[in-house]
Design an enzyme around this catalytic site. Structure first.
Site: not given
Ligand code: KIV
Length: 271
Positions: A51-52, A90, A120, A122, A189
């Site tokens: 989600d980055s 994510d 994934k 969190e 992280e």
């Molecule tokens: O969204 C992302 O890129 C991440 C990584 C930094 C692990 O969750």
């Protein structure tokens, strides 16, 4: 007779074997077809559709605004490019917290509409029900502990997490819970290296670190950061392998100059 040249795909079982053999796992993000194709061809083990994307693709300050539809768009573009890597997506903010039924619905949309291999999420004990429900549907889950960017307004800062004993103990307990529930790996992280070492030693599932030191079973970086496309983000843990910002800017400047001077296109470049 044609010779089969099928590429051996990375699965969650392969990752488990890598941890057992002490072989490090390499993970990078990707959000689009073209870069995912290059990253996959390089032999990366895991591609994270993170989600980055909210930051590096859309220019938002945090990961919170990206939607499930946008994540599915990025994920399906990546899946079309990938032949070998495990593709993890994510679950975006608001698509799983607090309601396991919504978490499963979001996951099913990602899996059906993008063709990705895993999701994934969190958090630890707070999202236990969501993780259980997703796993019960047969979808592999990667956890994410430590600095979890979807909680940035709770933390108030992007500094190192779990330096205090109480938070370190909770992280360790959460990591053990994720393993008991059946997660196949966990991202750690921005936590102290010593804590990563302790967590990694106690778990049989692989840990993947970002800003978490050398003792994780694998490492992950955001592709646009390690390629030097982004320039303002300069944390200590980030190793830049290229300066693509300057390379692309230089090429673009040359192109503009060639167009303005009439040098491009030449007669050879015309029909
Ligand atoms: O969204 C992302 O890129 C991440 C990584 C930094 C692990 O969750």
């Amino acid at each position: 007779m044609s010779v089969s040249r099928e590429v051996k795909r990375i699965t969650t079982h392969v990752l488990q074997e890598m941890k057992q053999k002490g072989e490090k796992i390499a993970m990078l993000t990707a959000y689009d077809y073209s870069l995912a194709k290059i990253v996959d061809a390089s032999g990366i083990d895991i591609i994270l559709v993170g989600d980055s994307a909210s930051n590096v693709m859309a220019g938002h300050e945090t990961t919170l605004p990206i939607t499930l539809d946008q994540m599915i768009y990025h994920a399906s573009s990546v899946v079309r490019a990938v032949k070998k890597a495990l593709v993890v997506v994510d679950l975006p903010f608001g698509s799983y917290q607090g309601n396991s039924k919504i978490a499963l619905e979001s996951t099913i949309r990602i899996m059906k509409e993008s063709g990705a291999h895993a999701v994934k999420l969190e958090g630890g004990i707070e999202i236990e029900d969501s993780i259980k429900r997703i796993l019960s549907a047969g979808v592999p889950v990667m956890g994410h502990l430590g600095l979890t960017p979807q909680s940035i307004y709770k933390f108030g800062t992007y500094t190192v997490r779990a330096k205090e004993e109480a938070e370190a103990q909770k992280l360790l307990a959460d990591a053990q819970l994720l393993e008991q529930l059946g997660c196949f790996a966990v991202v750690l992280e921005k936590i102290p290296a010593a804590l990563t070492q302790k967590v990694s030693a106690q778990l049989t599932m692989p840990t993947i670190g970002i800003g978490a030191g050398p003792h994780a079973d694998g490492q992950v970086l955001v592709l646009h950061d390690m390629l030097g496309i982004t320039t303002s983000f300069q944390p200590r843990f980030l190793r830049r392998y290229l300066n693509l910002f300057d390379a692309i800017k230089g090429a673009t400047e040359n192109y503009i100059q060639d167009v303005k001077s009439g040098d491009f296109p030449s007669n050879e470049e015309a029909y």
